[in-house]
Design a protein around this motif. Structure first.
Motif, PDB file in Angstrom:
ATOM      1  N   PHE A 345      -8.537 -11.112  12.339  1.00 41.34           N
ATOM      2  CA  PHE A 345      -7.492 -11.154  11.310  1.00 41.34           C
ATOM      3  C   PHE A 345      -6.155 -11.458  11.980  1.00 41.34           C
ATOM      4  O   PHE A 345      -6.007 -11.358  13.187  1.00 41.34           O
ATOM      5  CB  PHE A 345      -7.417  -9.831  10.536  1.00 41.34           C
ATOM      6  N   THR A 346      -5.169 -11.825  11.157  1.00 36.93           N
ATOM      7  CA  THR A 346      -3.830 -12.166  11.651  1.00 36.93           C
ATOM      8  C   THR A 346      -2.817 -11.213  11.037  1.00 36.93           C
ATOM      9  O   THR A 346      -2.825 -10.984   9.821  1.00 36.93           O
ATOM     10  CB  THR A 346      -3.465 -13.611  11.276  1.00 36.93           C
ATOM     11  N   LEU A 347      -1.962 -10.657  11.875  1.00 36.99           N
ATOM     12  CA  LEU A 347      -0.890  -9.794  11.389  1.00 36.99           C
ATOM     13  C   LEU A 347       0.283 -10.630  10.900  1.00 36.99           C
ATOM     14  O   LEU A 347       0.612 -11.668  11.489  1.00 36.99           O
ATOM     15  CB  LEU A 347      -0.424  -8.861  12.505  1.00 36.99           C
ATOM     16  N   HIS A 348       0.910 -10.149   9.828  1.00 31.95           N
ATOM     17  CA  HIS A 348       2.079 -10.817   9.283  1.00 31.95           C
ATOM     18  C   HIS A 348       3.209  -9.800   9.148  1.00 31.95           C
ATOM     19  O   HIS A 348       2.989  -8.674   8.697  1.00 31.95           O
ATOM     20  CB  HIS A 348       1.775 -11.418   7.915  1.00 31.95           C
ATOM     21  N   PRO A 349       4.420 -10.167   9.535  1.00 28.25           N
ATOM     22  CA  PRO A 349       5.542  -9.243   9.368  1.00 28.25           C
ATOM     23  C   PRO A 349       5.722  -8.852   7.905  1.00 28.25           C
ATOM     24  O   PRO A 349       5.472  -9.639   6.996  1.00 28.25           O
ATOM     25  CB  PRO A 349       6.743 -10.056   9.874  1.00 28.25           C
ATOM     26  N   GLY A 350       6.151  -7.616   7.705  1.00 27.74           N
ATOM     27  CA  GLY A 350       6.373  -7.138   6.354  1.00 27.74           C
ATOM     28  C   GLY A 350       5.995  -5.675   6.220  1.00 27.74           C
ATOM     29  O   GLY A 350       5.638  -5.013   7.202  1.00 27.74           O
ATOM     30  N   PRO A 351       6.072  -5.141   5.006  1.00 26.84           N
ATOM     31  CA  PRO A 351       5.772  -3.718   4.807  1.00 26.84           C
ATOM     32  C   PRO A 351       4.281  -3.417   4.933  1.00 26.84           C
ATOM     33  O   PRO A 351       3.439  -4.106   4.368  1.00 26.84           O
ATOM     34  CB  PRO A 351       6.261  -3.463   3.373  1.00 26.84           C
ATOM     35  N   HIS A 352       3.964  -2.393   5.703  1.00 26.11           N
ATOM     36  CA  HIS A 352       2.602  -1.891   5.864  1.00 26.11           C
ATOM     37  C   HIS A 352       2.600  -0.416   5.495  1.00 26.11           C
ATOM     38  O   HIS A 352       3.633   0.259   5.587  1.00 26.11           O
ATOM     39  CB  HIS A 352       2.126  -2.044   7.316  1.00 26.11           C
ATOM     40  N   TRP A 353       1.463   0.096   5.075  1.00 24.03           N
ATOM     41  CA  TRP A 353       1.398   1.528   4.839  1.00 24.03           C
ATOM     42  C   TRP A 353       0.043   2.082   5.243  1.00 24.03           C
ATOM     43  O   TRP A 353      -0.941   1.352   5.377  1.00 24.03           O
ATOM     44  CB  TRP A 353       1.766   1.888   3.404  1.00 24.03           C
ATOM     45  N   VAL A 354       0.044   3.401   5.483  1.00 27.39           N
ATOM     46  CA  VAL A 354      -1.140   4.089   5.989  1.00 27.39           C
ATOM     47  C   VAL A 354      -1.446   5.276   5.096  1.00 27.39           C
ATOM     48  O   VAL A 354      -0.557   6.074   4.778  1.00 27.39           O
ATOM     49  CB  VAL A 354      -0.923   4.602   7.432  1.00 27.39           C
ATOM     50  N   GLU A 355      -2.710   5.386   4.684  1.00 22.95           N
ATOM     51  CA  GLU A 355      -3.160   6.533   3.903  1.00 22.95           C
ATOM     52  C   GLU A 355      -3.981   7.466   4.787  1.00 22.95           C
ATOM     53  O   GLU A 355      -4.780   7.013   5.614  1.00 22.95           O
ATOM     54  CB  GLU A 355      -4.023   6.084   2.722  1.00 22.95           C
ATOM     55  N   LEU A 356      -3.799   8.747   4.606  1.00 18.61           N
ATOM     56  CA  LEU A 356      -4.570   9.772   5.304  1.00 18.61           C
ATOM     57  C   LEU A 356      -5.757  10.159   4.423  1.00 18.61           C
ATOM     58  O   LEU A 356      -5.573  10.643   3.306  1.00 18.61           O
ATOM     59  CB  LEU A 356      -3.694  10.994   5.592  1.00 18.61           C
ATOM     60  N   GLN A 357      -6.964   9.922   4.927  1.00 18.27           N
ATOM     61  CA  GLN A 357      -8.188  10.219   4.173  1.00 18.27           C
ATOM     62  C   GLN A 357      -8.942  11.347   4.878  1.00 18.27           C
ATOM     63  O   GLN A 357      -9.305  11.214   6.052  1.00 18.27           O
ATOM     64  CB  GLN A 357      -9.068   8.971   4.067  1.00 18.27           C
ATOM     65  N   ARG A 361     -11.091  12.061   0.594  1.00 19.51           N
ATOM     66  CA  ARG A 361      -9.956  12.137  -0.326  1.00 19.51           C
ATOM     67  C   ARG A 361      -8.676  11.686   0.355  1.00 19.51           C
ATOM     68  O   ARG A 361      -8.443  12.000   1.527  1.00 19.51           O
ATOM     69  CB  ARG A 361      -9.761  13.569  -0.839  1.00 19.51           C
ATOM     70  N   ILE A 362      -7.840  10.945  -0.368  1.00 17.92           N
ATOM     71  CA  ILE A 362      -6.524  10.561   0.136  1.00 17.92           C
ATOM     72  C   ILE A 362      -5.574  11.731  -0.079  1.00 17.92           C
ATOM     73  O   ILE A 362      -5.336  12.153  -1.211  1.00 17.92           O
ATOM     74  CB  ILE A 362      -6.000   9.303  -0.583  1.00 17.92           C
ATOM     75  N   LEU A 363      -5.027  12.240   1.040  1.00 11.11           N
ATOM     76  CA  LEU A 363      -4.150  13.411   0.968  1.00 11.11           C
ATOM     77  C   LEU A 363      -2.668  13.070   1.106  1.00 11.11           C
ATOM     78  O   LEU A 363      -1.813  13.820   0.632  1.00 11.11           O
ATOM     79  CB  LEU A 363      -4.528  14.423   2.051  1.00 11.11           C
ATOM     80  N   ALA A 364      -2.379  11.965   1.783  1.00  9.71           N
ATOM     81  CA  ALA A 364      -0.966  11.631   2.010  1.00  9.71           C
ATOM     82  C   ALA A 364      -0.874  10.176   2.431  1.00  9.71           C
ATOM     83  O   ALA A 364      -1.889   9.533   2.752  1.00  9.71           O
ATOM     84  CB  ALA A 364      -0.370  12.539   3.084  1.00  9.71           C
ATOM     85  N   GLU A 365       0.337   9.645   2.438  1.00  6.15           N
ATOM     86  CA  GLU A 365       0.539   8.281   2.914  1.00  6.15           C
ATOM     87  C   GLU A 365       1.929   8.154   3.504  1.00  6.15           C
ATOM     88  O   GLU A 365       2.822   8.975   3.263  1.00  6.15           O
ATOM     89  CB  GLU A 365       0.336   7.258   1.801  1.00  6.15           C
ATOM     90  N   THR A 366       2.088   7.121   4.305  1.00  8.94           N
ATOM     91  CA  THR A 366       3.383   6.805   4.899  1.00  8.94           C
ATOM     92  C   THR A 366       3.449   5.296   5.081  1.00  8.94           C
ATOM     93  O   THR A 366       2.438   4.597   4.905  1.00  8.94           O
ATOM     94  CB  THR A 366       3.580   7.533   6.231  1.00  8.94           C
ATOM     95  N   GLY A 367       4.607   4.781   5.451  1.00  4.42           N
ATOM     96  CA  GLY A 367       4.756   3.346   5.622  1.00  4.42           C
ATOM     97  C   GLY A 367       5.600   2.995   6.832  1.00  4.42           C
ATOM     98  O   GLY A 367       6.265   3.859   7.421  1.00  4.42           O
ATOM     99  N   PHE A 368       5.542   1.729   7.207  1.00  4.39           N
ATOM    100  CA  PHE A 368       6.399   1.218   8.276  1.00  4.39           C
ATOM    101  C   PHE A 368       6.566  -0.279   8.083  1.00  4.39           C
ATOM    102  O   PHE A 368       5.756  -0.936   7.421  1.00  4.39           O
ATOM    103  CB  PHE A 368       5.816   1.527   9.669  1.00  4.39           C
ATOM    104  N   GLU A 369       7.621  -0.805   8.662  1.00  4.37           N
ATOM    105  CA  GLU A 369       7.907  -2.236   8.589  1.00  4.37           C
ATOM    106  C   GLU A 369       7.439  -2.889   9.883  1.00  4.37           C
ATOM    107  O   GLU A 369       7.806  -2.460  10.990  1.00  4.37           O
ATOM    108  CB  GLU A 369       9.416  -2.469   8.402  1.00  4.37           C
ATOM    109  N   LEU A 370       6.607  -3.918   9.761  1.00  2.04           N
ATOM    110  CA  LEU A 370       6.128  -4.665  10.923  1.00  2.04           C
ATOM    111  C   LEU A 370       7.022  -5.885  11.106  1.00  2.04           C
ATOM    112  O   LEU A 370       7.261  -6.641  10.154  1.00  2.04           O
ATOM    113  CB  LEU A 370       4.680  -5.099  10.722  1.00  2.04           C
ATOM    114  N   ILE A 371       7.530  -6.056  12.337  1.00  2.00           N
ATOM    115  CA  ILE A 371       8.430  -7.174  12.608  1.00  2.00           C
ATOM    116  C   ILE A 371       7.882  -8.014  13.754  1.00  2.00           C
ATOM    117  O   ILE A 371       7.084  -7.544  14.576  1.00  2.00           O
ATOM    118  CB  ILE A 371       9.860  -6.679  12.935  1.00  2.00           C
ATOM    119  N   ALA A 372       8.310  -9.271  13.813  1.00  2.16           N
ATOM    120  CA  ALA A 372       7.827 -10.202  14.842  1.00  2.16           C
ATOM    121  C   ALA A 372       8.423  -9.875  16.196  1.00  2.16           C
ATOM    122  O   ALA A 372       9.497  -9.283  16.292  1.00  2.16           O
ATOM    123  CB  ALA A 372       8.180 -11.623  14.442  1.00  2.16           C
TER     124      ALA A 372
END
Length: 372
Positions: A345-357, A361-372
């Motif tokens: 796969f190829t990464l692209h800059p932009g908003p990404h987020w992560v869910e805690l499973q 069950r999904i218990l929480a989530e957070t995000g981060f910005e991926l930059i080049a």
């Protein structure tokens, strides 16, 4: 710089082609060994792996007699001794015999009464799960009848063929029209096999089946657990391996089969640092889990990737199998590498987020910005 490993060159090369030619020349005086090697090698090198296999099969067929039974007699005489039947794993045979399966499937498809025993003979030198599938599609009942004998064979390669050859979704294999539930009686016998080579195939077969008939697949696992015909550790390994895709999807019943409660009273938090994060570096994920009672947990994180045009990608990653002690938070950390040159796969800059499973069950989530 060291040259990159080439699987196609490792499996199909001049030395291997000459070895195969020598075997056939030793089995039949009429075999044109030098012509076989020359005809293969003049076309081999530019080809990819599967194309090389097909080329060798085609040239081999041109050098063998037109009479099918005569060709099969020569093949039987040319084959070396079978793979060691006393081993339990890590004896996959020699890939140079894979083209023989192609030859049988091409030349012998209309003669299952002689072709199926020939495939059984060859598979003890190298697995014939791809070659058996055209026969399953044309002669399903005859193949199933043959497999009723193979499933109790003394040779684990032949026992494995019963499971591997009938997999509903065999990677790179021809699709089979057979009812995917029909081979289950074979798996009833093979799940307690003493060899990992066979039980790994059973687990992969069940993982395929989970995409089509998850309830029936998990019913079988529960029955086998009650029968206790397999060694406990091997049965546990098989169950976990068979359920891997359902576990990634957070299936509650699959979780329960592995001892993880979907309703476990666990709360969780997840953070991602740094933010923003550059491609070809790593994002550090920190997870904190708490529970009022001691519970086993299977902790995954689901990474959602930004894609051009507003689309997203999704991948589930394993974090930890552990226990949360009552009243004592469990803290986990993972540095997730964000490779810019990944092969799948190829990464692209932009908003990404992560869910805690946790336990599906999904218990929480957070995000981060991926930059080049």
């Amino acid at each position: 710089m060291a040259e990159a490993f080439s699987l196609k060159d490792h499996l199909f090369n001049a030395e291997k082609v000459a070895y195969l030619g020598d075997l056939f020349a030793g089995a039949w005086d009429g075999f044109d060994r030098d012509g076989f090697v020359a005809d293969v090698m003049v076309e081999l090198l530019p080809l990819e792996l599967k194309q090389r296999q097909q080329l060798i099969a085609r040239v081999l067929g041109a050098k063998l007699p037109a009479d099918l039974q005569h060709s099969y007699d020569i093949i039987a005489a040319a084959l070396p001794a079978p793979c060691d039947p006393t081993l339990s794993d890590d004896d996959f045979g020699d890939f140079i015999f894979a083209p023989i399966g192609d030859f049988i499937a091409e030349r012998g498809l209309e003669a299952p009464q002689t072709s199926l025993p020939m495939l059984a003979e060859v598979t003890t030198r190298f697995s014939m799960e791809f070659a058996i599938r055209p026969f399953l599609n044309k002669w399903e009942d005859q193949v199933i009848a043959a497999m009723e004998g193979w499933v109790t064979s003394d040779h684990y390669h032949l026992r494995r063929l019963v499971s591997e050859g009938t997999r509903p979704r065999l990677p790179w294999g021809q699709k089979v029209a057979m009812d995917p539930l029909r081979p289950l009686p074979f798996l009833d016998q093979l799940h307690s096999d003493p060899t990992r080579y066979v039980t790994r195939s059973v687990a992969n077969h069940l993982n395929d089946l989970a995409a089509l008939h998850p309830a029936e697949m998990m019913d079988r696992l529960e029955v086998w657990d009650g029968q206790a015909a397999q060694q406990p550790k091997e049965r546990e390994w098989l169950t976990k391996h068979a359920l891997r895709n359902l576990i990634k999807a957070g299936d509650p019943r699959a979780m329960a089969l592995l001892g993880f409660r979907a309703d476990a009273p666990v709360t969780g938090q997840i953070t991602a640092t740094p933010d923003p994060v550059k491609i070809d570096t790593a994002v550090t994920l920190e997870v904190t889990l708490s529970s009022p009672e001691t519970v086993p947990v299977l902790v995954d994180y689901v990474l959602h990737f930004h894609r051009p045009g507003g689309k997203t990608g999704r991948r589930v990653h394993k974090l930890k199998q552990a226990k949360v002690q009552a009243g004592k938070p469990l803290v986990l950390k993972k540095a997730h590498k964000l490779k810019g040159n990944a092969s799948t796969f190829t990464l692209h800059p932009g908003p990404h987020w992560v869910e805690l499973q946790v336990n599906g069950r999904i218990l929480a989530e957070t995000g981060f910005e991926l930059i080049a």
